[in-house]
Structures are given as C-alpha cells and as structure tokens.
Design a protein around this motif. Structure first.
Motif, PDB file in Angstrom:
ATOM      1  N   UNK A  45       0.546  -1.320  -0.101  1.00  0.00           N
ATOM      2  CA  UNK A  45       0.430  -0.395   0.172  1.00  0.00           C
ATOM      3  C   UNK A  45       0.914   1.688  -0.036  1.00  0.00           C
ATOM      4  N   UNK A  46       1.839   0.974   0.846  1.00  0.00           N
ATOM      5  CA  UNK A  46       2.484   2.480   0.852  1.00  0.00           C
ATOM      6  C   UNK A  46       3.321   2.376  -0.754  1.00  0.00           C
ATOM      7  N   UNK A  47       3.820   1.667  -1.187  1.00  0.00           N
ATOM      8  CA  UNK A  47       4.586   1.839  -2.350  1.00  0.00           C
ATOM      9  C   UNK A  47       3.877   2.053  -3.287  1.00  0.00           C
ATOM     10  N   UNK A  48       2.273   1.700  -3.637  1.00  0.00           N
ATOM     11  CA  UNK A  48       1.876   1.818  -4.287  1.00  0.00           C
ATOM     12  C   UNK A  48       0.842   3.423  -4.014  1.00  0.00           C
ATOM     13  N   UNK A  49       1.247   3.580  -2.943  1.00  0.00           N
ATOM     14  CA  UNK A  49       0.680   5.844  -2.358  1.00  0.00           C
ATOM     15  C   UNK A  49       1.948   6.483  -2.410  1.00  0.00           C
ATOM     16  N   UNK A  50       3.137   5.812  -2.997  1.00  0.00           N
ATOM     17  CA  UNK A  50       4.278   6.902  -2.765  1.00  0.00           C
ATOM     18  C   UNK A  50       4.056   7.589  -4.122  1.00  0.00           C
ATOM     19  N   UNK A  51       4.715   8.381  -4.482  1.00  0.00           N
ATOM     20  CA  UNK A  51       4.747   9.524  -5.619  1.00  0.00           C
ATOM     21  C   UNK A  51       5.469   8.246  -6.722  1.00  0.00           C
ATOM     22  N   UNK A  52       5.371   8.550  -8.266  1.00  0.00           N
ATOM     23  CA  UNK A  52       5.561   7.601  -8.957  1.00  0.00           C
ATOM     24  C   UNK A  52       6.358   9.021 -10.268  1.00  0.00           C
ATOM     25  N   UNK A  53       7.261   8.473 -10.530  1.00  0.00           N
ATOM     26  CA  UNK A  53       7.418   9.437 -11.995  1.00  0.00           C
ATOM     27  C   UNK A  53       7.318   8.705 -13.246  1.00  0.00           C
ATOM     28  N   UNK A  54       6.956   9.354 -14.363  1.00  0.00           N
ATOM     29  CA  UNK A  54       6.975   8.983 -15.856  1.00  0.00           C
ATOM     30  C   UNK A  54       8.082   9.193 -16.416  1.00  0.00           C
ATOM     31  N   UNK A  55       8.673   8.081 -17.111  1.00  0.00           N
ATOM     32  CA  UNK A  55       9.623   8.342 -17.516  1.00  0.00           C
ATOM     33  C   UNK A  55       9.806   7.808 -19.090  1.00  0.00           C
ATOM     34  N   UNK A  56      10.758   7.837 -19.953  1.00  0.00           N
ATOM     35  CA  UNK A  56      10.753   7.289 -21.138  1.00  0.00           C
ATOM     36  C   UNK A  56      12.073   7.507 -22.182  1.00  0.00           C
ATOM     37  N   UNK A  57      12.335   6.316 -23.099  1.00  0.00           N
ATOM     38  CA  UNK A  57      13.273   6.153 -23.489  1.00  0.00           C
ATOM     39  C   UNK A  57      13.184   5.595 -25.219  1.00  0.00           C
ATOM     40  N   UNK A  58      13.680   6.632 -26.301  1.00  0.00           N
ATOM     41  CA  UNK A  58      14.158   5.992 -27.572  1.00  0.00           C
ATOM     42  C   UNK A  58      14.629   7.172 -28.495  1.00  0.00           C
ATOM     43  N   UNK A  59      13.638   6.838 -29.838  1.00  0.00           N
ATOM     44  CA  UNK A  59      13.349   6.014 -30.460  1.00  0.00           C
ATOM     45  C   UNK A  59      13.804   5.021 -30.496  1.00  0.00           C
ATOM     46  N   UNK A  60      13.365   3.954 -30.802  1.00  0.00           N
ATOM     47  CA  UNK A  60      14.029   2.252 -30.986  1.00  0.00           C
ATOM     48  C   UNK A  60      14.217   1.973 -32.403  1.00  0.00           C
ATOM     49  N   UNK A  61      14.533   0.954 -33.174  1.00  0.00           N
ATOM     50  CA  UNK A  61      14.132   0.706 -34.631  1.00  0.00           C
ATOM     51  C   UNK A  61      13.613  -0.850 -34.238  1.00  0.00           C
ATOM     52  N   UNK A  62      12.907  -0.943 -35.055  1.00  0.00           N
ATOM     53  CA  UNK A  62      12.315  -2.551 -35.356  1.00  0.00           C
ATOM     54  C   UNK A  62      13.375  -3.559 -34.379  1.00  0.00           C
TER      55      UNK A  62
END
Length: 219
Positions: A64-81
């Motif tokens: 529950x504490x993990x679910x309520x902890x602040x979350x971060x959005x990260x992304x990476x790319x671009x990647x070919x197929x």
C-alpha cells in the motif's frame, strides 16, 4: 365481572402475541428490530474473508505504501524494430506487465553537432573528458553509421544545429560538424508511466537493451 377480566386478559395476550411477532406491522405496530438480517443478505462471499498473519499484514502495508508513493514517468527512444524486439524481451523479464509501454510513435528529424568518428572507445572517452573540462556536455552516439562518436546537442532542424555549432566555435570547438542523425518517420518509444522506487531498482537489468538511449522525464 370476573369473566370480563378474563376476556380482557385473553385479548391483551393475543394483541401482545400479534405485536411481538410482527403480525401488526402492516398497521404500524411492531417492535423495533434487534438484529439486521437484511445485512446478511447484502454480504458478498463472506466465506472468502481471511485473517492475515503479522507478516502478511506487513507485506500488505508495504504494498500500500509503495502504491501511494510518488511516481515518476520516464521514457526512452526512439528504437528501430530490431532494438524494440530486444528491449521487449528484457522488459518482459525485468518488469511486471502493465508497468511499461513500448509503442510506435511519430518521431521528428534529428540533427546533431557531431564529433568523430574515433578509432577506439578510449579515444572517445578522452575527448569526452576534454569537453567536460571545457564545460561542454556531450553524449555518445548510438546510431551505427556514426559510432564511435559524440553528440554535442540534438535539434529538430539543421539551422538550429548550425546555430549551436557557431555558438561553440569560440570555445575552441574546431572539428565538430552538423550531421543528420535521424530522418522524420515512425519508431518505437518506451514509456514507464508510473515508476516507483521498487521498479526503479530493476532498471539496471534493462540497461544493455536500451541501446545507449537514456531514460528521460516524460514531456
């Protein structure tokens, strides 16, 4: 007189019996309920109720504490197929389903201020240290045709890249040039929409499959 009294007592007993058993409820006369059988009917699978042990309670609290902890959005790319196929296998092994997205997206053209190619990774590292000493940030180039090289900045237009090259020239940058690293088109982009500390600890397992592409904050 005695008969009348007996009759009244019988009538009173009958009325009390009818009242106590709810027979007069339709007329507005009934005792207050002392239980709530309707709540029993509203229960959903009461047999599934389980008493948790102390260790199980701690595990649930941690989740529950993990679910309520602040979350971060990260992304990476671009990647070919081909890169995306390798990355997908690594993601399936390292992260739980639903915690990542690998989707096709439109990508803009990319122009970079480029230095290279270098014969060895040691020469690349030496040049990168030199640039760092000059206060100039550089990144490795993961495009096969440009490896082993360094990027001093990426831009969506050639004009913007040339403007950056002109800005760097007075700092002693003489051998850099502007090249197109990527054409506009479609590619695969990795997104980690709700990264927790628990998931962050597993990102090291993904590094070999990221093809040198850094994880950045989502726009």
């Amino acid at each position: 007189m005695l008969r009348l009294l007996v009759l009244v007592l019988l009538l009173a007993n009958g009325l009390f019996f009818a009242w106590s058993h709810g027979l007069l409820r339709a007329y507005g006369f009934a005792p207050a309920p002392v239980n709530e059988p309707q709540r029993m009917a509203q229960q959903i699978r009461p047999e599934s109720i389980k008493l948790l042990s102390a260790s199980e309670i701690k595990r649930v609290e941690a989740q529950v504490q993990a679910d309520l902890a602040p979350k971060e959005c990260l992304q990476a790319g671009p990647f070919d197929d081909a890169q995306a196929a390798t990355l997908r296998k690594a993601l399936e092994s390292a992260l739980p389903s639903g915690s990542w997205q690998l989707e096709e997206a439109k990508v803009a053209a990319q122009w970079i201020v480029y230095m290279g190619k270098y014969a060895t990774a040691e020469l690349q590292a030496k040049k990168r240290a030199e640039l760092h000493g000059m206060g100039i940030k550089s990144d490795s180039v993961s495009t096969p045709a440009l490896e082993i090289g360094l990027s001093l900045g990426g831009f969506e237009t050639e004009a913007a890249a040339k403007a950056e090259l002109a800005r760097l020239a007075p700092k002693g940058i003489r051998t850099a040039k502007v090249v197109q690293e990527r054409e506009a088109g479609t590619a695969n982009v990795l997104k980690l929409p709700a990264l927790t500390e628990m998931l962050r600890a597993k990102l090291a397992d993904l590094k070999p499959a990221l093809a040198g592409k850094p994880l950045k904050n989502c726009p």
